[in-house]
Design an enzyme around this catalytic site. Structure first.
Site, PDB file in Angstrom:
ATOM      1  N   GLY A   1     -94.849 -30.665  33.205  1.00  0.00           N
ATOM      2  CA  GLY A   1     -95.192 -32.033  33.564  1.00  0.00           C
ATOM      3  C   GLY A   1     -94.095 -32.981  33.126  1.00  0.00           C
ATOM      4  O   GLY A   1     -92.934 -32.597  33.008  1.00  0.00           O
ATOM      5  N   CYS A   2     -94.441 -34.212  32.855  1.00  0.00           N
ATOM      6  CA  CYS A   2     -93.467 -35.215  32.433  1.00  0.00           C
ATOM      7  C   CYS A   2     -92.738 -34.759  31.178  1.00  0.00           C
ATOM      8  O   CYS A   2     -93.370 -34.409  30.176  1.00  0.00           O
ATOM      9  CB  CYS A   2     -94.180 -36.537  32.171  1.00  0.00           C
ATOM     10  N   PHE A   3     -91.418 -34.777  31.212  1.00  0.00           N
ATOM     11  CA  PHE A   3     -90.667 -34.272  30.057  1.00  0.00           C
ATOM     12  C   PHE A   3     -90.774 -35.173  28.836  1.00  0.00           C
ATOM     13  O   PHE A   3     -90.480 -34.745  27.724  1.00  0.00           O
ATOM     14  CB  PHE A   3     -89.211 -33.945  30.374  1.00  0.00           C
TER      15      PHE A   3
END
Length: 200
Positions: free
Chosen positions: A33-35
């Site tokens: 997902g979002c880093f």
């Protein structure tokens, strides 16, 4: 999402007792997902020396964040982790990875959707590939999650480091809305499940 900690801990104990790693540094690469979220989680672990946010698994050379967000480059937002195997093992990292994101949602984590937010383990050697596949199979056979795991396991390709403002994002921006509502609850879960693995 249900995560059965007992099955995972049993797996870790078996593998840690059964393999003696030489004192060395190793690199692991995960997309979950979002880093910003993934980076914050792994930066907190004892034995992790650095975490870099970036892009991997696509076709565009030297992609920008703007290009990644279109979903057309094929890259995943990912983190590249350098860790000390004397303090933490690859199986430990796998355990944290699967416990702190949803590996059952295809190309999506919460409100973030698109192929850039897919769940994927990028292995750097045969040892990592084997551990990742065995662990995924263990979680599947134990029915750890209510839905099938969609996490891909792929050989690591070129990793492009993301722009400077993405690095160490959570620690530098904790008061922002996304950090408060999305990342902070994830960090609280990390504290509950893995307090013994965190940096003091």
């Amino acid at each position: 999402m249900v995560f059965n900690l007992n099955h995972s801990l049993k797996f870790m104990a078996i593998n840690l007792n059964g393999s003696k790693l030489k004192p060395t540094r190793e690199v692991a690469t995960f997309a979950g997902g979002c880093f910003w979220c993934t980076e914050a989680v792994f930066l907190s672990l004892d034995g992790v020396e650095s975490v870099v946010s970036g892009y991997i698994g696509g076709k565009t050379v030297n992609p920008t964040y703007k290009e990644i967000c279109t979903g057309e480059t094929g890259h995943a937002e990912a983190v590249q982790i350098t860790f000390d195997t004397n303090k933490i093992s690859f199986s430990d990292l796998l355990h944290v990875f699967f416990a702190t994101h949803d590996p059952t949602t295809l190309n999506r984590q919460g409100n973030d959707f698109g192929t850039q937010y897919r769940s994927e383990v990028f292995y750097h050697n045969e040892h990592q590939r084997q551990f990742a596949e065995e662990y995924k199979e263990l979680l599947t056979s134990a029915k750890t999650f209510e839905k099938p795991i969609v996490t891909k396991i792929s050989e690591a390709s070129y990793f492009y480091v993301a722009e400077d403002y993405h690095q160490n994002y959570y620690n530098l921006n904790k008061s922002l809305g996304y950090c408060s509502y999305v990342i902070t609850p994830k960090m609280e879960k990390l504290q509950t499940l893995f307090s013994s693995k965190l940096k003091k």
